[in-house]
Design an enzyme around this catalytic site. Structure first.
Site, PDB file in Angstrom:
ATOM      1  N   ARG A  23     -32.717  63.917  38.677  1.00 49.72           N
ATOM      2  CA  ARG A  23     -31.725  63.376  39.600  1.00 49.72           C
ATOM      3  C   ARG A  23     -30.409  64.131  39.428  1.00 49.72           C
ATOM      4  O   ARG A  23     -30.000  64.443  38.308  1.00 49.72           O
ATOM      5  CB  ARG A  23     -31.499  61.891  39.311  1.00 49.72           C
ATOM      6  CG  ARG A  23     -30.808  61.187  40.455  1.00 49.72           C
ATOM      7  CD  ARG A  23     -30.458  59.760  40.119  1.00 49.72           C
ATOM      8  NE  ARG A  23     -31.604  58.878  39.905  1.00 49.72           N
ATOM      9  CZ  ARG A  23     -32.365  58.384  40.873  1.00 49.72           C
ATOM     10  NH1 ARG A  23     -32.131  58.701  42.136  1.00 49.72           N
ATOM     11  NH2 ARG A  23     -33.346  57.567  40.590  1.00 49.72           N
ATOM     12  N   ILE A  24     -29.793  64.432  40.536  1.00 43.47           N
ATOM     13  CA  ILE A  24     -28.525  65.155  40.523  1.00 43.47           C
ATOM     14  C   ILE A  24     -27.395  64.127  40.519  1.00 43.47           C
ATOM     15  O   ILE A  24     -27.328  63.269  41.403  1.00 43.47           O
ATOM     16  CB  ILE A  24     -28.441  66.095  41.745  1.00 43.47           C
ATOM     17  CG1 ILE A  24     -29.544  67.170  41.666  1.00 43.47           C
ATOM     18  CG2 ILE A  24     -27.059  66.718  41.867  1.00 43.47           C
ATOM     19  CD1 ILE A  24     -29.508  68.068  40.444  1.00 43.47           C
ATOM     20  N   GLY A  43     -26.652  73.230  33.767  1.00 48.02           N
ATOM     21  CA  GLY A  43     -25.629  74.238  33.482  1.00 48.02           C
ATOM     22  C   GLY A  43     -26.194  75.630  33.252  1.00 48.02           C
ATOM     23  O   GLY A  43     -25.494  76.615  33.404  1.00 48.02           O
ATOM     24  N   GLU A  44     -27.448  75.701  32.875  1.00 46.31           N
ATOM     25  CA  GLU A  44     -27.976  77.001  32.472  1.00 46.31           C
ATOM     26  C   GLU A  44     -29.114  77.510  33.337  1.00 46.31           C
ATOM     27  O   GLU A  44     -29.289  78.715  33.491  1.00 46.31           O
ATOM     28  CB  GLU A  44     -28.386  76.938  30.996  1.00 46.31           C
ATOM     29  CG  GLU A  44     -27.139  76.829  30.134  1.00 46.31           C
ATOM     30  CD  GLU A  44     -27.372  76.377  28.711  1.00 46.31           C
ATOM     31  OE1 GLU A  44     -27.465  77.251  27.860  1.00 46.31           O
ATOM     32  OE2 GLU A  44     -27.441  75.159  28.466  1.00 46.31           O
TER      33      GLU A  44
END
Ligand code: FES
Ligand code: FES
Lengths: 700, 187
Positions: A585-586, A661-662
Site C-alpha cells: 500500500r502506498i 526509497g530504494e
C-alpha cells in the site's frame, strides 16, 4: 490476521495525496539544515587532508597557522583528544598512520570561515610515504571472502550443482559485467554544528539517524547518552551516505569540546566528500546462466569481486538478489573482496540490489536474445512459486503483473526484437526492460510517544525525513491508527529528545517507525478511549513480525526504457523511462511518486553519467567535484513515469506498505543498457554507457 | 583585508564589513544569517546558491561580496509574501518538485529568472529559431534549469512546476493586457 504486529489499519489518511508538511519552509529556504542552526557567534572548522595514500605522518608544523589572526586552535594526531573506538574510519587523528589519500590529518578552528581555511592551508605536514595499492582487479592473489556481507548475509551460497547445470544446458551464458565506483553526493554536504557546554554535547548534524549518531558519539567521547543530544529536522539528501556517522561529526564534536561555550560549524567541501563520506564500491560480476530451449533456467550464478578499505571493512551484498529473483534449481553466489588503501566504502541507495541487478538483468536480456524469446516473456517463464532461497511462500509477489502492465503501457507488444534496425534522423532507437526488487526490511528499536496537547495529538519519534516524506507520511499513519483527521496530528521528529528510532536505511522507515506509531496509538486509545484528557500520553514500540518466519517479503517492479543513440557521435539520450512497481500500500501517492522517479533518475544517472575515476598513481578520485563527476541534470531527463499496482499484503506491517526509497534505482541501468543494445546492437557490459564504448562499433 | 558594503536583501538594507575573500553567499549566510540560499559546492557547479540580483539569476558562491556593493539581492525567502508562496513556489508545492529541499531555494530563484528570461524572449541553446520568441516547451525549460542540480531527482516535477508557473504568468499577462485595452477603450 490477529497478530498485532500486522493487524491492518483502515486506510483513510493513508493513501491520500497530501502536500508535504515541510513544503513551505523548503520552497522558501527557511528550513534550517545542520550548518544553519542558530548560533550566536560560531567558530569554524576546516580540515587538513593527507597528500599521500599510505604512510606515516612524521611531523606537523602548525606555527604559521596558529599565528594567523583569528585562528583559535590547531589539532593533529600529536595532540588530538583520544577517542574510544576500534572503528578505523572514525578513529580520526588517533594515529599517525595514513590509510588513504585524503584522510584527515589535522583540523583548524578559527573565528571566521576564511581564517580557518587559510589556517588549514598553512599547516605543514611531513610524511614518510609507503607504496600504496588501490587497483581492483579479478586476478589479485589476495582476494578474500568476508565473514558476512552487508548487513549480515552469507558470503557464499550454493544450491544444487551449478557446474553440472552449465555443462548440460542447451543455452549457456557466461559473461562479466562491471559497475563503476559511485559517490552518493547528496546536495547538502555532510555538516555539523556542535556545542559543548562543559557538561553536555549538542550536535546539529545532517544524519539519517539522530539516535544511532548519538550512540556513536557517546561511545567515542566516553559520555553517557543523556549527555549527548543530536538534532536534525531536515536532511539535504543522504542516499545512505548519512546513514552511518562519518568523521565530520566526530571532528566537529572534538572541536567544540576544545572551545567550550562556543558553537563550531564544520561542513565537508564537495571535494572532501569524495574521500570522507563513503561511496559505492566498483563491482565485477561474473554471471552464468544455464537454460533449456524454452528459456527455463536450470542454473544461475554470480561471482562478485569488489573492494573494501584496509581502514574498515564494508562488503556490499551484490550477489544477494540473484539468490531469490528467478526460479533455478542450481544456484551459486560468491563475494570476494580486495582490501585496498582507499577510503571505506559504505551504503549507497540500495546497496546490494542496485549494482547486483545490473549484471543479472543484462544477462537475462542476452539470454533472451540468444534464444529468440521476448525478454518480458523470459522473466515470466522463470517466475518462482516460492522464494528459491528460503523455500518460503511470498507474502506477495507481483513481478509478472508489473511486467505485463508495464509492457502494455509502454507499447511493448509492437516491438521488433532485432537490434540496430530503427533509425530516426540519425538516431538509432531501441527499447529495453529489466526487473526491480527490494526486500521489506524492519529494524529493531523504535518507539513513539503520543500525547494530547492543546486538543491535538502530538506524535514524537526520533525518526528522519531525508526528503522521503516522513513528516507527512507518519502523520497519515498516526491519523489512521488514532482514527482522527490527519489535521489533528502534530509530528515531531529528528531529535534525540524524542524516543529512539532506527536509522533511515534499507527502505525500512515506514515499516519500522510506522509500526511504532501504530502501537503507540493503539496503546493510547486503549488507555484513554476516544476522548483523552489533556496530557494523556502513551508509548508504543516496533515489535518483531512473526510473519517473517512464514513468508519471504519483497517489493518488485519492472522498468522499461527507450534509448536513442546518435549514429555519428554515439551520444545516448533516454527520452522515456517507465517503472511499474508492486510495493504494497502506498501511504502518500505524491511523495511516493517522487521517491520512485527520484530513484529512477539516479538509476539513469548511473547508467549514462556517473563514475568516480580513481588515479592509481595517487590513490584519489580525480573527478572529485560536480563539474567532473556527472550526475544527471534537468536537461538529461525527459519523460520518467512511475506507476504502481494496487497490492494488498497483510503480512508486512499494519499499513500493508513495503518501502519505496530504494527500489526505484534497482534495474534502471540494466533497462537502459538493454535499450541501448536494442538500438545499436552494441552490448555495453561496463557502466557507464559512454560514447567511447559505442563509437568503435557504430563506426564499423 | 576588509571592506564596507551595503546590500539590499529581501527588502532589508544591510551595512556590513566583509573580508575581501568573502563570497556573497558566505556574507549572506554567515554574516546576515540569510540561509535561504544553500551551499552545495561553493564552486559554481550545482546552483544551490542561486539568488536574484537586480532580478537576474546569479550564483552567489561565485560573487565576491566586496564586488556586490549596492546590490539588490532577492532569495527564495524574499520571493514569498509572508506566509503566501510566490507563484513559482506554489507550483513547486503543487507538483512536489522537491524532496530533501536543499536544492529548492536555488531552483525556485532560477525558475523565477527563467520566467523573466522567457518573457523577454531570450533564446537558449535548444531554441531552434532565433528569430521568433522561444516557446516555453519542456525542452526549453529543462535546458534553462539545467544549471540547478537536484540529487533527489525531482527534475520531472520541476519541469512540470515551471510549466505551470509559466502558464500562470502568461495568463496573468494576457488578462492584464486585456484590462488595459478595455480601460483604454472606456477612456
Ligand atoms: S554553491 Fe554555488 S553553485 Fe554550488
Ligand atoms: S530536492 Fe534534494 S537535491 Fe533537489
Amino acid at each position: 490476521m490477529t497478530d498485532p504486529s500486522t493487524e491492518q489499519l483502515r486506510p483513510v489518511a493513508i493513501g491520500s495525496d497530501l502536500e508535504r508538511r515541510d513544503g513551505f519552509p523548503k520552497v522558501t529556504g527557511t528550513a534550517r539544515y545542520a550548518y544553519e542552526s542558530e548560533a550566536a557567534s560560531p567558530a569554524y572548522c576546516r580540515l587538513v587532508q593527507s597528500t599521500v595514500a599510505r604512510g606515516r605522518v612524521d611531523s606537523v608544523d602548525t606555527a604559521a597557522a596558529e599565528a594567523l589572526d583569528g585562528v583559535l586552535l590547531v589539532r593533529t594526531a600529536f595532540d588530538a583528544e583520544s577517542l574510544e573506538t576500534d572503528d578505523g574510519e572514525l578513529a580520526v587523528l588517533q594515529s599517525r598512520e595514513v590509510a588513504f589519500r585524503g584522510q584527515v590529518v589535522g583540523m583548524v578552528v578559527a573565528d571566521t570561515a576564511e581564517a580557518a581555511l587559510r589556517g588549514a592551508d598553512l599547516v605543514e605536514v611531513a610524511y614518510s610515504p609507503a607504496p600504496h595499492d588501490v587497483v581492483l582487479r579479478t586476478g589479485r592473489g589476495d582476494l578474500y571472502a568476508p565473514e558476512k556481507v552487508n548487513p549480515s548475509f552469507e558470503t557464499d551460497t550454493s544450491d544444487g550443482d551449478i557446474d553440472e547445470a552449465v555443462a548440460t544446458a542447451t543455452a549457456v551464458l557466461d559473461r562479466t559485467y562491471t559497475t563503476a565506483m559511485y559517490h552518493n553526493n547528496p546536495l547538502e554536504p555532510h555538516a555539523t554544528t556542535a556545542y559543548w557546554d562543559g557538561e553536555a554535547l549538542t550536535v546539529w548534524d545532517s544524519t539519517q539517524g539522530v539516535h544511532p549518531t548519538r550512540a556513536v558519539l557517546a561511545d567515542l567521547f566516553g559520555l553517557d547518552r543523556e549527555r549527548v543530544r543530536v538534532v536534525c529536522p531536515y536532511v539535504g539528501g543522504g542516499f545512505g551516505s548519512k546513514g552511518e556517522p562519518h568523521v565530520h561529526v566526530v571532528l566537529a564534536a572534538m572541536a567544540a569540546r576544545a572551545v567550550p561555550g562556543r558553537h563550531v560549524r564544520l561542513a565537508f567541501t564537495r571535494q572532501q566528500m569524495f574521500a570522507l563520506a563513503g561511496y559505492r564500491t566498483p563491482t565485477i560480476q561474473r554471471m552464468r546462466l544455464a537454460a533449456d530451449q524454452s528459456g527455463r533456467l536450470a542454473g544461475i550464478a554470480i561471482d562478485v569481486v569488489e573492494q573494501t578499505a584496509k581502514v574498515k571493512e564494508f562488503a556490499e551484498q551484490t550477489g544477494v538478489p540473484t539468490r531469490m529473483m528467478y526460479a533455478a534449481p542450481h544456484r551459486s553466489t560468491t563475494h570476494r573482496l580486495a582490501a585496498l588503501d582507499v577510503p571505506a566504502p559504505s551504503w549507497m541507495r540500495a546497496p546490494g540490489e542496485c549494482p547486483g541487478m545490473f549484471g543479472p538483468e543484462v544477462a537475462m536480456d542476452e539470454l533472451a536474445e540468444e534464444l529468440g524469446i521476448d525478454p518480458v516473456e523470459l522473466r515470466v517463464r522463470n517466475e518462482p512459486e516460492v522464494d528459491p532461497e528460503s523455500g518460503l511462500p511470498w507474502s506477495s509477489r507481483n513481478l509478472v503483473a508489473c511486467l505485463r502492465e508495464g509492457a502494455d503501457r509502454f507499447g511493448w507488444a509492437d516491438r521488433d526484437p532485432r537490434p540496430g534496425l530503427r533509425e530516426e534522423d540519425g538516431w538509432l532507437v531501441g527499447t529495453g526492460v529489466a526487473s526491480s526488487v527490494y526486500p521489506v526490511n524492519r529494524m529493531a528499536d523504535s518507539t513513539a510517544t503520543i500525547r494530547r496537547e492543546q486538543g491535538r495529538y502530538v506524535v514524537e519519534i526520533g525518526a528522519a525525513d531525508l526528503g522521503t516524506g516522513t513528516w507527512t507520511t507518519l502523520a497519515q499513519i498516526a491519523a489512521d491508527a488514532l482514527e482522527v483527521d490527519v489535521a489533528e496530528v502534530t509530528m515531531r521528529i529528528g531529535d534525540t529528545a524524542y524516543p529512539i528510532a532506527s536509522v533511515a536505511g534499507g527502505s525500512s522507515g515506514m515499516t519500522t517507525w510506522g509500526s511504532a506509531v501504530v502501537n503507540a496509538a493503539r496503546a493510547f486509545r486503549e488507555k484513554f478511549g476516544p476522548e483523552p484528557p489533556e496530557d494523556a500520553e502513551a508509548q508504543g514500540s516496533t515489535e518483531d513480525n512473526p510473519a517473517t518466519e512464514r513468508f519471504a517479503m519483497y517489493a518488485f517492479g519492472a522498468q522499461f526504457a527507450q534509448a536513442r543513440v546518435n549514429r555519428d557521435t554515439g551520444e545516448v539520450r533516454v527520452p522515456r523511462l517507465l517503472g511499474v512497481f508492486a510495493a504494497g500500500r502506498i501511504i502518500n501517492p505524491r511523495t511516493a511518486r517522487s521517491q520512485l522517479i527520484g530513484g529512477m533518475t539516479m538509476g539513469l544517472s548511473m547508467a549514462l553519467h556517473e563514475q568516480s575515476v580513481l588515479d592509481p598513481r595517487f590513490g584519489h578520485v580525480v573527478n572529485h567535484d560536480l563539474a567532473e563527476y556527472h550526475i544527471a541534470t534537468c536537461a538529461d531527463v525527459a519523460e520518467i513515469e512511475a506507476r504502481w499496482l494496487e497490492e494488498h499484503d497483510p503480512h508486512v506491517n499494519p499499513m500493508g506498505s513495503k518501502g519505496i526509497g530504494e527500489i526505484g534505482i534497482v534495474g534502471t541501468a540494466a533497462a537502459v543498457a538493454n535499450a541501448v543494445h536494442h538500438a545499436t546492437g552494441v552490448r555495453v557490459r561496463n557502466l557507464p554507457i559512454t560514447l567511447d564504448k559505442l563509437l568503435p562499433a557504430l563506426a564499423g | 583585508m576588509d571592506t564596507a558594503i551595503t546590500l539590499g536583501v529581501d527588502g532589508e538594507v544591510y551595512r556590513l564589513t566583509v573580508d575581501t575573500r568573502t563570497t556573497l553567499l558566505d556574507a549572506l549566510r554567515e554574516q546576515l544569517d540569510v540561509t535561504s540560499p544553500k551551499k552545495g559546492c561553493d564552486h559554481g557547479q550545482c546552483g544551490a546558491c542561486t539568488v536574484l540580483v537586480g532580478g537576474r539569476r546569479v550564483l552567489a558562491c561565485l560573487v565576491l561580496a566586496g564586488t556586490a556593493d549596492g546590490a539588490e539581492v532577492t532569495t527564495a525567502a524574499g520571493l514569498a509574501d509572508g506566509d503566501s508562496p510566490h507563484p513559482v513556489q506554489r507550483a513547486f508545492l503543487d507538483n512536489d518538485a522537491f524532496q530533501c529541499g536543499y536544492c529548492t531555494p536555488g531552483q525556485v530563484c532560477s525558475a523565477a529568472g527563467v520566467l523573466d528570461e522567457l518573457a523577454a524572449g531570450w533564446p537558449s541553446n535548444v531554441t531552434a529559431d532565433l528569430t521568433t520568441e522561444p516557446a516555453a516547451s519542456r525542452a526549453e525549460i529543462a535546458e534553462r534549469m539545467a544549471g540547478n542540480l537536484c540529487r533527489c531527482g525531482a527534475y520531472v516535477n520541476i519541469v512540470a512546476a515551471v510549466e505551470q508557473a509559466v502558464e500562470q504568468a502568461t495568463e496573468q499577462a494576457t488578462e492584464q493586457a486585456a484590462e488595459q485595452t478595455a480601460g483604454q477603450a472606456r477612456r
